[in-house]
Design a protein around this motif. Structure first.
Motif, PDB file in Angstrom:
ATOM      1  N   UNK A  35     -50.959  23.928 -41.493  1.00 17.05           N
ATOM      2  CA  UNK A  35     -51.761  25.090 -41.847  1.00 17.05           C
ATOM      3  C   UNK A  35     -51.828  26.085 -40.690  1.00 17.05           C
ATOM      4  N   UNK A  36     -51.069  27.162 -40.790  1.00 14.57           N
ATOM      5  CA  UNK A  36     -51.068  28.164 -39.710  1.00 14.57           C
ATOM      6  C   UNK A  36     -52.446  28.776 -39.464  1.00 14.57           C
ATOM      7  N   UNK A  37     -53.171  29.241 -40.496  1.00 12.13           N
ATOM      8  CA  UNK A  37     -54.476  29.862 -40.214  1.00 12.13           C
ATOM      9  C   UNK A  37     -55.415  28.933 -39.449  1.00 12.13           C
ATOM     10  N   UNK A  38     -55.458  27.667 -39.854  1.00 14.40           N
ATOM     11  CA  UNK A  38     -56.337  26.711 -39.174  1.00 14.40           C
ATOM     12  C   UNK A  38     -55.893  26.490 -37.738  1.00 14.40           C
ATOM     13  N   UNK A  39     -54.599  26.342 -37.520  1.00 17.71           N
ATOM     14  CA  UNK A  39     -54.088  26.123 -36.169  1.00 17.71           C
ATOM     15  C   UNK A  39     -54.367  27.313 -35.266  1.00 17.71           C
ATOM     16  N   UNK A  40     -54.143  28.512 -35.778  1.00 16.05           N
ATOM     17  CA  UNK A  40     -54.404  29.716 -34.984  1.00 16.05           C
ATOM     18  C   UNK A  40     -55.866  29.784 -34.562  1.00 16.05           C
ATOM     19  N   UNK A  41     -56.755  29.516 -35.494  1.00 17.34           N
ATOM     20  CA  UNK A  41     -58.182  29.573 -35.206  1.00 17.34           C
ATOM     21  C   UNK A  41     -58.588  28.512 -34.182  1.00 17.34           C
ATOM     22  N   UNK A  42     -58.090  27.296 -34.383  1.00 16.92           N
ATOM     23  CA  UNK A  42     -58.439  26.194 -33.475  1.00 16.92           C
ATOM     24  C   UNK A  42     -57.890  26.453 -32.079  1.00 16.92           C
ATOM     25  N   UNK A  43     -56.639  26.882 -31.996  1.00 11.19           N
ATOM     26  CA  UNK A  43     -56.029  27.139 -30.689  1.00 11.19           C
ATOM     27  C   UNK A  43     -56.792  28.213 -29.930  1.00 11.19           C
ATOM     28  N   UNK A  44     -57.177  29.273 -30.641  1.00 13.87           N
ATOM     29  CA  UNK A  44     -57.919  30.361 -29.993  1.00 13.87           C
ATOM     30  C   UNK A  44     -59.285  29.866 -29.517  1.00 13.87           C
ATOM     31  N   UNK A  58     -46.364  25.235 -36.328  1.00 11.59           N
ATOM     32  CA  UNK A  58     -46.505  24.908 -37.740  1.00 11.59           C
ATOM     33  C   UNK A  58     -45.310  24.052 -38.148  1.00 11.59           C
ATOM     34  N   UNK A  59     -45.593  22.856 -38.643  1.00 11.81           N
ATOM     35  CA  UNK A  59     -44.500  21.945 -39.013  1.00 11.81           C
ATOM     36  C   UNK A  59     -44.993  20.985 -40.088  1.00 11.81           C
ATOM     37  N   UNK A  60     -44.278  20.925 -41.197  1.00 11.55           N
ATOM     38  CA  UNK A  60     -44.546  19.955 -42.244  1.00 11.55           C
ATOM     39  C   UNK A  60     -43.709  18.713 -41.922  1.00 11.55           C
ATOM     40  N   UNK A  61     -44.349  17.672 -41.430  1.00  6.38           N
ATOM     41  CA  UNK A  61     -43.633  16.480 -40.971  1.00  6.38           C
ATOM     42  C   UNK A  61     -43.007  15.685 -42.105  1.00  6.38           C
ATOM     43  N   UNK A  62     -43.327  16.039 -43.348  1.00  7.09           N
ATOM     44  CA  UNK A  62     -42.665  15.379 -44.471  1.00  7.09           C
ATOM     45  C   UNK A  62     -41.289  15.966 -44.736  1.00  7.09           C
TER      46      UNK A  62
END
Length: 262
Positions: A35-44, A58-62
């Motif tokens: 989830x890019x939006x979640x990652x961006x928010x968390x990283x910031x 952003x990476x879908x490990x499946x």
């Protein structure tokens, strides 16, 4: 070269709690999730709160091709990953033959193959440098078979045995390997799996993700091989060793069916 901790499944639950706990300690982070939006928010947020360098991918490990791309980027880049936390996983719930095979395959891709591949790639770099640490996130489910969650329980058993074996292989090279086996944790995991655990909401077995993360980091400092937060969960992990296999299967099946309301 700055050192980073790479955490998969870092956008929620135990992965997010571990990321915050590490950032609080001043660790630089590389967060991996879908989830890019979640990652961006968390990283910031983590960068601002704790003044650490927080990167995300952003990476879908499946999807094996996406994982290949991530590994290629890491091999070509200048990031020194000295702590790998394989946390990404999800579960399916219900009779195995009634599950969508694509979801069952994705469960194995994320929970088994991606973890093994990241250990193989980053473990080689750690071995060459003569140091590093790997944490694979398994589950209390690893200690017994789990009817109605058969694929998930089996994937966690793989991680438990794999981590213990890898620990012995890499110890002479200065690389420490541990496996985390949490019991029920108050995250969105059960809801996503379609399980009803309302009766466990106030149980003493149910820990918060933050409590699990704090216990885990202290155990990693001590280089514990198998990390099980909560004395009740540690007791439960030992019970299958004292019961015949047929009884262990029956009990696990009954507990899992109760969570389905059956």
């Amino acid at each position: 070269m700055p050192k980073f901790a790479l955490i998969t499944g870092a956008s929620s639950g135990i992965g997010l709690a571990l990321a915050e706990a590490l950032a609080r300690r001043g660790r630089n982070l590389l967060l991996v999730a879908r989830q890019r939006p979640a990652l961006e928010s968390i990283a910031h947020e983590l960068s601002q709160r704790f003044a650490v360098q927080t990167l995300f991918r952003v990476c879908d490990l499946s999807q094996p091709l996406q994982l290949t791309g991530l590994l290629h980027e890491l091999e070509q880049g200048r990031l020194h990953i000295d702590l790998l936390i394989n946390n990404a996983a999800f579960a399916s719930f219900g009779p195995y033959l009634e599950q969508d095979w694509r979801q069952e395959q994705a469960l194995i891709e994320v929970g088994v193959l991606a973890s093994a591949r990241l250990c193989h790639s980053l473990g080689q770099h750690m071995q060459q440098r003569g140091g590093g640490q790997i944490l694979n996130v398994s589950s209390l489910a690893a200690f017994q078979p789990g009817p109605w969650m058969s694929n998930y329980f089996a994937s966690k058993a793989y991680l438990l045995h794999f981590s213990e074996a890898l620990r012995e292989e890499l110890a002479p090279h200065g690389v420490r390997v541990s496996v985390l086996c949490p019991g029920p944790t108050n995250t969105g995991f059960f809801r996503k799996a379609g399980m009803d655990v309302r009766q466990m909401a106030d149980s003493k077995f149910m820990l918060s993700a933050e409590a699990v993360a704090q216990y885990t980091l202290k155990a990693l400092d001590k280089n514990r091989a198998i990390i099980i937060p909560g004395w009740r969960n540690r007791l439960v992990s030992r019970l299958p060793g004292f019961a015949p296999r047929w009884l262990t299967r029956k009990v696990a099946a009954r507990v899992n069916r109760m969570m389905a309301g059956n």
